[in-house]
Scaffold this motif. Structure first.
Motif, PDB file in Angstrom:
ATOM      1  N   VAL A 145      44.364  30.931  29.577  1.00  0.00           N
ATOM      2  CA  VAL A 145      45.012  32.138  29.078  1.00  0.00           C
ATOM      3  C   VAL A 145      44.467  32.387  27.683  1.00  0.00           C
ATOM      4  CG1 VAL A 145      47.200  33.222  28.444  1.00  0.00           C
ATOM      5  CG2 VAL A 145      47.106  31.682  30.419  1.00  0.00           C
ATOM      6  N   GLU A 146      43.944  33.592  27.462  1.00  0.00           N
ATOM      7  CA  GLU A 146      43.383  33.915  26.152  1.00  0.00           C
ATOM      8  C   GLU A 146      44.506  34.106  25.134  1.00  0.00           C
ATOM      9  OE1 GLU A 146      40.988  37.415  26.573  1.00  0.00           O
ATOM     10  OE2 GLU A 146      39.506  36.397  27.804  1.00  0.00           O
ATOM     11  N   GLU A 205      42.980  33.836  42.781  1.00  0.00           N
ATOM     12  CA  GLU A 205      44.007  34.562  42.033  1.00  0.00           C
ATOM     13  C   GLU A 205      45.078  33.632  41.512  1.00  0.00           C
ATOM     14  OE1 GLU A 205      45.605  37.873  44.189  1.00  0.00           O
ATOM     15  OE2 GLU A 205      43.635  38.791  44.404  1.00  0.00           O
ATOM     16  N   GLY A 250      47.974  35.772  26.083  1.00  0.00           N
ATOM     17  CA  GLY A 250      47.448  37.096  26.397  1.00  0.00           C
ATOM     18  C   GLY A 250      46.990  37.186  27.835  1.00  0.00           C
ATOM     19  N   LYS A 251      45.785  37.672  28.012  1.00  0.00           N
ATOM     20  CA  LYS A 251      45.228  37.895  29.341  1.00  0.00           C
ATOM     21  C   LYS A 251      44.929  36.576  30.038  1.00  0.00           C
ATOM     22  CE  LYS A 251      40.935  39.547  31.104  1.00  0.00           C
ATOM     23  NZ  LYS A 251      39.692  40.218  30.781  1.00  0.00           N
ATOM     24  N   ARG A 252      45.329  36.474  31.269  1.00  0.00           N
ATOM     25  CA  ARG A 252      45.088  35.286  32.094  1.00  0.00           C
ATOM     26  C   ARG A 252      43.742  35.426  32.799  1.00  0.00           C
ATOM     27  NH1 ARG A 252      47.714  34.660  37.674  1.00  0.00           N
ATOM     28  NH2 ARG A 252      46.745  32.736  38.314  1.00  0.00           N
ATOM     29  N   LYS A 253      42.918  34.405  32.683  1.00  0.00           N
ATOM     30  CA  LYS A 253      41.630  34.401  33.376  1.00  0.00           C
ATOM     31  C   LYS A 253      41.825  33.776  34.758  1.00  0.00           C
ATOM     32  CE  LYS A 253      38.635  34.131  29.346  1.00  0.00           C
ATOM     33  NZ  LYS A 253      37.539  33.381  28.717  1.00  0.00           N
ATOM     34  N   VAL A 277      46.335  35.708  21.942  1.00  0.00           N
ATOM     35  CA  VAL A 277      46.329  37.021  21.307  1.00  0.00           C
ATOM     36  C   VAL A 277      47.019  36.901  19.949  1.00  0.00           C
ATOM     37  CG1 VAL A 277      47.206  39.392  21.492  1.00  0.00           C
ATOM     38  CG2 VAL A 277      46.368  38.217  23.519  1.00  0.00           C
TER      39      VAL A 277
END
Length: 132
Positions: free
Chosen positions: A20-21, A125, A40-43, A23
């Motif tokens: 997870v990035e 996913e 933040g955004k989940r890879k 932020v």
């Protein structure tokens, strides 16, 4: 296992990555400025597996469906099971909507007695650790 069938055995797990990035979050009030790092955004989870090249074409066929753009055929449910020396399962992961994003066959020279290696990178996913 993919859709209930074992399609390949691997000698090496190079890694399982979930990320997870972070932020930056900045807020301020009359008295102070607060700086935080928040998720933040989940890879997408990534799994890298290696094995000696075999005559089986199951992995190649699966990757071909990705290359052809057949998203329905490419995305599969899969299980990754790890075994100890006695053949007993010690860890199991469930991969939801998995597909091979990269398939690599190692270099080979004529006259050398090296094992031809095949490496597959799988993304999914969702990745769950389940009981062995």
């Amino acid at each position: 296992m993919i859709d209930g069938y074992e399609i390949a055995s691997f000698q090496e797990l190079s890694g399982i990555t979930t990320e997870v990035e972070p932020v930056d979050y900045l807020s301020s009030s009359d008295k102070e400025v607060i700086f935080k790092k928040l998720p933040g955004k989940r890879k997408p989870p990534t799994i890298i597996l290696k094995r000696g090249k075999t005559s089986g074409v199951e992995l190649w066929s699966w990757h071909q469906s990705v290359l052809a753009g057949d998203i329905v055929a490419a995305r599969k449910s899969a299980s990754l099971v790890m075994y100890n020396f006695d053949g007993q399962p010690v860890a199991r992961y469930y991969l939801e909507h998995a597909w091979p994003c990269k398939l690599e066959v190692s270099a080979l020279k004529a006259g050398v007695s090296e094992v031809l290696m095949e490496t597959v990178t799988i993304v999914c996913e969702n990745l769950q650790r389940v009981a062995p």
